[in-house]
Design an enzyme around this catalytic site. Structure first.
Site, PDB file in Angstrom:
ATOM      1  N   ASP A   9     -14.080 -28.537  25.438  1.00 22.31           N
ATOM      2  CA  ASP A   9     -13.027 -29.109  24.595  1.00 22.31           C
ATOM      3  C   ASP A   9     -13.706 -29.541  23.294  1.00 22.31           C
ATOM      4  O   ASP A   9     -14.933 -29.639  23.217  1.00 22.31           O
ATOM      5  CB  ASP A   9     -12.417 -30.303  25.342  1.00 22.31           C
ATOM      6  CG  ASP A   9     -11.579 -31.201  24.451  1.00 22.31           C
ATOM      7  OD1 ASP A   9     -10.654 -30.673  23.799  1.00 22.31           O
ATOM      8  OD2 ASP A   9     -11.867 -32.404  24.382  1.00 22.31           O
ATOM      9  N   ASP A  11     -12.054 -32.109  20.431  1.00 20.71           N
ATOM     10  CA  ASP A  11     -11.784 -33.489  19.983  1.00 20.71           C
ATOM     11  C   ASP A  11     -12.013 -34.489  21.121  1.00 20.71           C
ATOM     12  O   ASP A  11     -11.352 -34.434  22.132  1.00 20.71           O
ATOM     13  CB  ASP A  11     -10.350 -33.589  19.457  1.00 20.71           C
ATOM     14  CG  ASP A  11     -10.173 -32.749  18.199  1.00 20.71           C
ATOM     15  OD1 ASP A  11      -9.363 -31.809  18.233  1.00 20.71           O
ATOM     16  OD2 ASP A  11     -10.886 -32.998  17.220  1.00 20.71           O
TER      17      ASP A  11
HETATM   18  C1  XBP Z   1      -7.041 -32.910  20.434  1.00 19.59           C
HETATM   19  C2  XBP Z   1      -5.699 -32.776  19.820  1.00 19.59           C
HETATM   20  C3  XBP Z   1      -5.597 -32.298  18.407  1.00 19.59           C
HETATM   21  C4  XBP Z   1      -6.225 -33.318  17.458  1.00 19.59           C
HETATM   22  C5  XBP Z   1      -5.697 -33.171  16.046  1.00 19.59           C
HETATM   23  O1  XBP Z   1      -7.439 -31.601  20.719  1.00 19.59           O
HETATM   24  O2  XBP Z   1      -4.713 -33.021  20.486  1.00 19.59           O
HETATM   25  O3  XBP Z   1      -4.227 -32.169  18.122  1.00 19.59           O
HETATM   26  O4  XBP Z   1      -5.862 -34.631  17.884  1.00 19.59           O
HETATM   27  O5  XBP Z   1      -5.969 -31.858  15.586  1.00 19.59           O
HETATM   28  P1  XBP Z   1      -8.544 -31.286  21.902  1.00 19.59           P
HETATM   29  P2  XBP Z   1      -4.791 -31.001  14.904  1.00 19.59           P
HETATM   30  O6  XBP Z   1      -8.893 -32.587  22.603  1.00 19.59           O
HETATM   31  O7  XBP Z   1      -7.843 -30.289  22.810  1.00 19.59           O
HETATM   32  O8  XBP Z   1      -9.718 -30.704  21.167  1.00 19.59           O
HETATM   33  O9  XBP Z   1      -4.099 -31.915  13.923  1.00 19.59           O
HETATM   34  O10 XBP Z   1      -5.492 -29.843  14.246  1.00 19.59           O
HETATM   35  O11 XBP Z   1      -3.916 -30.604  16.060  1.00 19.59           O
HETATM   36 MG    MG Z   2     -10.114 -33.692  23.720  1.00 19.71          MG
END
Ligand code: XBP
Ligand code: MG
Length: 247
Positions: A9, A11
């Site tokens: 993953d 973020d």
């Molecule tokens: C986390 C999310 C993303 C980010 C914001 O993604 O839900 O939406 O918060 O990025 P993950 P965007 O944990 O799956 O990596 O604004 O580009 O969506």
């Molecule tokens: Mg995440």
């Protein structure tokens, strides 16, 4: 079971991107567009239950600013706001404001040295992923990853399993030959619904979430070293986990 690939993953897992990254970028975009919306740390923690920046904006409108829902071309407008937000987030990455989490570079290097493929399965945009990797690991880092599954490439975002199914199909691997590394309950639900054993490294916003189905829950990739194991999460740990032996 052979461990053939580890799916990361982004973020909260590769980097702590949310509180001082995406949240700031959203607020900078709202300021530029003269919208009097400000997502403070606590409110953002509530909004993070919705994955996807565009989906998160719509959720905010539905629950905190419903008068905007009557706008014509609402989806197009939200997409425009999100484009402005992404520009600010990319700037934060390029300014070096968002480093990788502890142990990520070490584990990526170890996996590559052991010829175990690495891939990405994330809700954020491809551009955010590629820029994060280039800013933190160098220009050739993108080529380290066998597959990068990001954002709108699938119809349904986490906790739906779509992104993990897509990455597995691109890898041509069965779920049982892979391990996912995630930070959130949404991510755990997504990966486990795709049949993938999942390790959690908790992040600031996810520490209190339910990780009951995780194969392992850690503060971060180095925390095993701080506990009795005296070693960080290593490739051997992952291989043992995949063989379902004790760690
Ligand atoms: C986390 C999310 C993303 C980010 C914001 O993604 O839900 O939406 O918060 O990025 P993950 P965007 O944990 O799956 O990596 O604004 O580009 O969506
Ligand atoms: Mg995440």
């Amino acid at each position: 079971m052979t461990l053939s690939a580890v799916l990361f993953d982004v973020d909260g897992t590769l980097a702590d991107t949310e509180r001082d990254g995406h949240r700031l970028a959203f607020n900078q975009a709202f300021n530029e567009l003269q919208l009097d919306w400000q997502w403070d740390v606590d409110l953002y923690g509530v909004l993070l239950q919705i994955t996807g920046g565009k989906e998160r904006i719509r959720f905010y409108l539905e629950n905190y600013a419903p008068s905007f829902l009557d706008r014509n071309n609402l989806d197009e407008w939200i997409t425009q706001i999100h484009k402005v937000k992404t520009r600010y987030f990319l700037n934060l990455l390029k300014e070096g404001r968002i480093p990788l989490r502890h142990g990520i570079k070490r584990l990526l290097d170890e996996l590559r040295e052991n010829n175990i493929r690495i891939a990405i399965a994330t809700t954020t945009t491809y551009e955010n992923v590629s820029t994060l990797l280039q800013c933190t690991l160098g220009d050739d880092a993108l080529s380290w990853f066998a597959v990068i599954g990001a954002g709108d490439i699938v119809p349904r975002k986490k906790p739906a399993p779509d992104i993990y199914h897509w990455v597995l199909s691109q890898l041509s691997l069965p779920a049982e030959n892979c391990i996912a590394i995630e930070d959130s309950e949404n991510g755990l639900k997504s990966a486990t619904a795709a049949g993938i054993k999942t390790i959690i490294t908790t992040s600031e916003y996810t520490r209190q979430q339910d990780f009951n189905n995780a194969a392992l829950v850690l503060e971060d990739l180095e925390s095993l070293m701080r506990d009795s194991h005296n070693e960080p999460l290593s490739v051997q740990t992952l291989i043992n986990l995949n063989r379902r032996t004790l760690i």
